[in-house]
Design an enzyme around this catalytic site. Structure first.
Site, PDB file in Angstrom:
ATOM      1  N   LYS A  95       0.848  -1.202   0.000  1.00 28.82           N
ATOM      2  CA  LYS A  95       0.000   0.000   0.000  1.00 28.82           C
ATOM      3  C   LYS A  95       0.884   1.253   0.000  1.00 28.82           C
ATOM      4  O   LYS A  95       0.707   2.146  -0.801  1.00 28.82           O
ATOM      5  CB  LYS A  95      -0.921  -0.034   1.223  1.00 28.82           C
ATOM      6  CG  LYS A  95      -1.818   1.162   1.334  1.00 28.82           C
ATOM      7  CD  LYS A  95      -2.820   1.010   2.455  1.00 28.82           C
ATOM      8  CE  LYS A  95      -3.548   2.329   2.672  1.00 28.82           C
ATOM      9  NZ  LYS A  95      -4.536   2.268   3.734  1.00 28.82           N
TER      10      LYS A  95
ATOM     11  N   GLU B 242      10.411  -4.664   4.840  1.00 26.10           N
ATOM     12  CA  GLU B 242      10.544  -6.061   4.423  1.00 26.10           C
ATOM     13  C   GLU B 242      10.229  -6.228   2.940  1.00 26.10           C
ATOM     14  O   GLU B 242      10.979  -6.857   2.187  1.00 26.10           O
ATOM     15  CB  GLU B 242       9.576  -6.953   5.218  1.00 26.10           C
ATOM     16  CG  GLU B 242       9.827  -7.018   6.703  1.00 26.10           C
ATOM     17  CD  GLU B 242       9.017  -5.988   7.474  1.00 26.10           C
ATOM     18  OE1 GLU B 242       8.821  -4.857   6.970  1.00 26.10           O
ATOM     19  OE2 GLU B 242       8.596  -6.316   8.600  1.00 26.10           O
TER      20      GLU B 242
ATOM     21  N   GLY C 225      -5.044  -1.706   4.823  1.00 29.46           N
ATOM     22  CA  GLY C 225      -4.216  -2.834   4.360  1.00 29.46           C
ATOM     23  C   GLY C 225      -4.864  -4.182   4.622  1.00 29.46           C
ATOM     24  O   GLY C 225      -4.956  -5.039   3.735  1.00 29.46           O
ATOM     25  N   ARG C 226      -5.373  -4.385   5.840  1.00 32.95           N
ATOM     26  CA  ARG C 226      -5.926  -5.705   6.195  1.00 32.95           C
ATOM     27  C   ARG C 226      -7.304  -5.920   5.587  1.00 32.95           C
ATOM     28  O   ARG C 226      -7.874  -6.998   5.693  1.00 32.95           O
ATOM     29  CB  ARG C 226      -5.945  -5.868   7.712  1.00 32.95           C
ATOM     30  CG  ARG C 226      -6.639  -4.744   8.447  1.00 32.95           C
ATOM     31  CD  ARG C 226      -6.316  -4.788   9.925  1.00 32.95           C
ATOM     32  NE  ARG C 226      -6.875  -3.642  10.639  1.00 32.95           N
ATOM     33  CZ  ARG C 226      -6.264  -2.474  10.796  1.00 32.95           C
ATOM     34  NH1 ARG C 226      -5.069  -2.262  10.246  1.00 32.95           N
ATOM     35  NH2 ARG C 226      -6.831  -1.511  11.488  1.00 32.95           N
TER      36      ARG C 226
ATOM     37  N   GLU D  84      -5.200  -6.553  14.603  1.00 31.61           N
ATOM     38  CA  GLU D  84      -4.689  -5.227  14.238  1.00 31.61           C
ATOM     39  C   GLU D  84      -5.824  -4.202  14.309  1.00 31.61           C
ATOM     40  O   GLU D  84      -5.595  -3.027  14.572  1.00 31.61           O
ATOM     41  CB  GLU D  84      -4.072  -5.268  12.831  1.00 31.61           C
ATOM     42  CG  GLU D  84      -3.144  -4.100  12.553  1.00 31.61           C
ATOM     43  CD  GLU D  84      -2.268  -4.278  11.324  1.00 31.61           C
ATOM     44  OE1 GLU D  84      -1.129  -4.773  11.447  1.00 31.61           O
ATOM     45  OE2 GLU D  84      -2.727  -3.940  10.216  1.00 31.61           O
TER      46      GLU D  84
ATOM     47  N   HIS E 238      -5.912 -32.687  17.580  1.00 32.14           N
ATOM     48  CA  HIS E 238      -4.755 -33.451  18.055  1.00 32.14           C
ATOM     49  C   HIS E 238      -3.652 -32.522  18.524  1.00 32.14           C
ATOM     50  O   HIS E 238      -2.499 -32.936  18.652  1.00 32.14           O
ATOM     51  CB  HIS E 238      -4.259 -34.369  16.937  1.00 32.14           C
ATOM     52  CG  HIS E 238      -5.311 -35.353  16.508  1.00 32.14           C
ATOM     53  ND1 HIS E 238      -5.483 -36.567  17.125  1.00 32.14           N
ATOM     54  CD2 HIS E 238      -6.292 -35.256  15.573  1.00 32.14           C
ATOM     55  CE1 HIS E 238      -6.501 -37.202  16.563  1.00 32.14           C
ATOM     56  NE2 HIS E 238      -7.025 -36.427  15.633  1.00 32.14           N
TER      57      HIS E 238
ATOM     58  N   LYS F  77       8.846  -0.858  14.664  1.00 36.11           N
ATOM     59  CA  LYS F  77       9.493  -0.529  13.386  1.00 36.11           C
ATOM     60  C   LYS F  77      10.588   0.518  13.599  1.00 36.11           C
ATOM     61  O   LYS F  77      11.677   0.417  13.048  1.00 36.11           O
ATOM     62  CB  LYS F  77       8.467   0.041  12.393  1.00 36.11           C
ATOM     63  CG  LYS F  77       7.535  -0.971  11.764  1.00 36.11           C
ATOM     64  CD  LYS F  77       6.672  -0.291  10.691  1.00 36.11           C
ATOM     65  CE  LYS F  77       5.487  -1.146  10.303  1.00 36.11           C
ATOM     66  NZ  LYS F  77       4.529  -0.467   9.415  1.00 36.11           N
TER      67      LYS F  77
HETATM   68  O1  F6P Z   1       2.311  -4.150   9.911  1.00 36.70           O
HETATM   69  C1  F6P Z   1       1.713  -2.946   9.667  1.00 36.70           C
HETATM   70  C2  F6P Z   1       1.213  -2.776   8.280  1.00 36.70           C
HETATM   71  O2  F6P Z   1       1.107  -1.402   8.059  1.00 36.70           O
HETATM   72  C3  F6P Z   1      -0.115  -3.464   8.026  1.00 36.70           C
HETATM   73  O3  F6P Z   1      -1.198  -2.744   8.466  1.00 36.70           O
HETATM   74  C4  F6P Z   1      -0.085  -3.645   6.556  1.00 36.70           C
HETATM   75  O4  F6P Z   1      -1.021  -4.577   6.124  1.00 36.70           O
HETATM   76  C5  F6P Z   1       1.340  -4.088   6.357  1.00 36.70           C
HETATM   77  O5  F6P Z   1       2.079  -3.328   7.292  1.00 36.70           O
HETATM   78  C6  F6P Z   1       1.900  -3.907   4.974  1.00 36.70           C
HETATM   79  O6  F6P Z   1       1.883  -2.573   4.569  1.00 36.70           O
HETATM   80  P1  F6P Z   1       2.106  -2.173   3.058  1.00 36.70           P
HETATM   81  O7  F6P Z   1       1.015  -2.749   2.238  1.00 36.70           O
HETATM   82  O8  F6P Z   1       2.092  -0.675   3.042  1.00 36.70           O
HETATM   83  O9  F6P Z   1       3.441  -2.704   2.614  1.00 36.70           O
END
Ligand code: F6P
Length: 568
Positions: free
Chosen positions: A213, A219, A273-274, A360, A391, A516
């Protein structure tokens, strides 16, 4: 000026608090004997059946919960969401994931603009692009069709699409559409995840979709740079244009990264995002794998629940009922967790996705107006498909802690198996457990039953089950793209209902920021120590010791190493 009015100060909340006392003497065994009660705790929508008779609730409880919903202005809050008001006040944004699956002729406003045409422009672009890739008219740098896709993304840019992909993987119709193609997900910044994702793939036939987003997530961006290197070291830097596309709200950063903006698929800041699986975040990778028409069925399923959620009276409204019951369990009965137990291997990634959507969204300590909450919001979600979970952790939910369970069952298996001579089909065997477990939890096993079975005295305490453990059952007619969309939207709205009642902002996520920023400090230190030999400084004793040990034990890594990619 922030409002200090909290839902716990309302009469219905206080009434529910005292109502809890009534349950001290009531066992689910007795509640289940009341057929009229059980009958009115079954709700159906479009073939999906919700049975909540095994909740520790009476019809009186439900009435009190509806009153609580009224005190929380639930209906008005739902309407405010659908009409594009900035209900995500800390980020000053609308919350309009419902617009992502709205029909082409729907009208949904955000900031005075109907957003539905924008949604369909992107959907049309995805349809067009995915058809080109799937048909082989879009080829890679060496002229070969792109049959494999790696979607890079994390959190909401990963978990939802992974859930839907996993759920569709064995659907017979989807299997046909996916023939000869692979879809993989690279989420973790752990280089092992890179190695596992590229293993067996040829850059010549691979398309990489970078999904973020913000297009700033550490990452995802490192993984994107890593796979850009994987492609360009094999095929030359110009290959990136043919082998990398992006999904983002930040098209400026997409271009800066080196991806042609024509090959970028937009979404908007009114999509959390979620809650983004129905945007290009999920629709692009899933359309590449299964074709757009299959994904459209999934969107239609979600949309059908959006309409149900908006229009059905609360007593017949599945997401509202699910949400209110969760509030009852968490805030009144005091159960901090919820187990999500799909009796379907295809739903193995459902609980991990709902963990993010729920935890979240509702893991908050202050009200939407910033007032510290004197009650807990949110719950701990976890789960595994049945019967695997039986199990593993079911011991605890049968005889240890009380954890309200969601049992999710499917009438018709995606992949039926019958063996001649077996007592039941393989799916019936699975479903026998789906039907048995809720009763085992509700009824338990009494001393009288154990005595009748001549259980030795010393084993009686160990073999006793207190019962009275709440659950609900959701029975879906089948697990096709449409039902998967319905299941997703039911849970998304359930979680919003909980947040609306608790009076929190379910659509921001400030709690992920602190970790972060501390990681940024550590990253700087690692760089300085590795390249200039600087000692570890500015951390507490524990972190200093751990960091020093880590650096010393890996001091064989050169200060400025050459590029190294996994060889697997
Ligand atoms: O972990 C926090 C967060 O901002 C989530 O809300 C989101 O889904 C994820 O990181 C990934 O964010 P992006 O789509 O901006 O890479």
């Amino acid at each position: 000026m922030a409002s200090t009015t909290l839902i716990c100060d309302s009469e219905p909340w206080k009434d529910l608090k005292s109502h809890v006392e009534d349950f001290k003497k009531t066992h689910l065994r007795d509640l289940m004997n009341d057929k009229e009660r059980c009958q009115s705790m079954m709700v159906e929508f479009d073939g999906m059946l919700l049975d909540y008779s095994r909740q520790r609730a009476t019809l009186d409880t439900m009435d009190k919960l509806y009153q609580l919903a009224e005190a929380a202005s639930l209906k008005q809050k739902i309407n405010r969401m659908y009409s594009g008001e900035h209900i995500n006040s800390t980020e000053n944004r609308s919350v309009l994931h419902v617009a992502l699956r709205a029909p082409r002729d729907a009208v949904i406003y955000s900031d005075g603009k109907n957003v539905v045409p924008d949604v369909w422009n992107v959907l049309d672009k995805i349809k067009d692009f995915s058809e080109k890739v799937r048909s082989g008219s879009w080829v890679g740098a060496t002229g070969k069709p792109l049959k494999d896709v790696i979607a890079i993304g994390i959190g909401g840019s990963f978990l939802g699409p992974l859930f839907v992909h996993t759920a569709l993987q064995t659907d017979p119709e989807a299997v046909e559409f996916a023939k000869g193609r692979q879809l993989r997900f690279l989420a973790n910044v752990d280089p092992i995840d890179v190695a596992r994702n590229i293993a067996g793939l040829n850059p010549e036939t691979t398309l990489v979709v970078v999904v973020s987003k913000t297009f700033t997530t550490a990452e995802t961006m490192l993984n994107a740079r890593t796979l850009r290197e994987w492609i360009s070291s094999a095929l030359g830097p110009f290959a990136v244009a043919k082998h990398m596309v992006a999904v983002s709200t930040n098209l400026t950063l997409v271009e800066k990264f080196g991806i042609d903006p024509n090959n970028a698929f937009a979404f908007w800041d009114w999509v959390g995002g979620r809650y983004s699986v129905c945007s290009a975040v999920g629709v692009l990778p899933l359309s590449l794998q299964y074709g757009f028409s299959m994904v459209e069925k999934f969107l239609n399923g979600a949309s059908s629940i959006d309409q149900h959620f908006r229009s059905a009276p609360f007593e017949k409204n599945i997401p509202v009922l699910l949400g209110l019951l969760s509030v009852w369990n968490v805030s009144f009965l005091g159960y901090p967790a919820r187990a999500i137990l799909p009796y379907s291997q295809a739903l193995e990634k459902f609980a991990p996705h709902i963990q993010q959507v729920s935890m979240e969204s509702n893991g908050k300590g202050v009200s939407i107006d910033g007032v510290p909450l004197p009650y807990e919001a949110g719950e701990i979600d976890f789960g595994e498909p049945g019967t695997n979970g039986q199990h593993s952790f079911y011991q605890l939910i049968h005889q240890g802690r009380v954890i309200p369970c969601d049992f999710i069952g499917i009438v018709k298996s995606q992949q039926p198996v019958y063996l001649k001579g077996e007592v039941v089909s393989n799916h019936d065997e699975l479903m026998s457990n789906f039907f048995a477990q809720p009763d085992a939890l509700a009824y338990g096993k009494t001393l009288e039953q154990l005595l009748k079975e001549n259980v030795p005295q010393h084993l009686i305490p160990h073999k006793m089950f207190s019962g009275n453990r709440p659950s609900l059952s959701l029975l879906l007619p089948s697990l096709n793209a449409c039902n998967i969309g319905q299941l997703l939207a039911s849970y998304e709205h359930r979680i919003a209902v909980e947040g609306f009642v608790w009076g929190i902002n379910s659509f921001d996520q400030w709690g992920v920021e602190l970790g972060k920023s501390l990681a940024t400090q550590v990253r700087k230190q690692l760089h300085a120590s590795r390249t200039k030999g600087e000692p570890v400084e500015g951390f507490n004793f524990s972190t200093t010791t751990l960091l020093t040990r880590y650096l010393e034990a890996s001091s064989d890594i050169p200060a400025d190493p050459p590029t190294l990619l996994p060889r697997i």
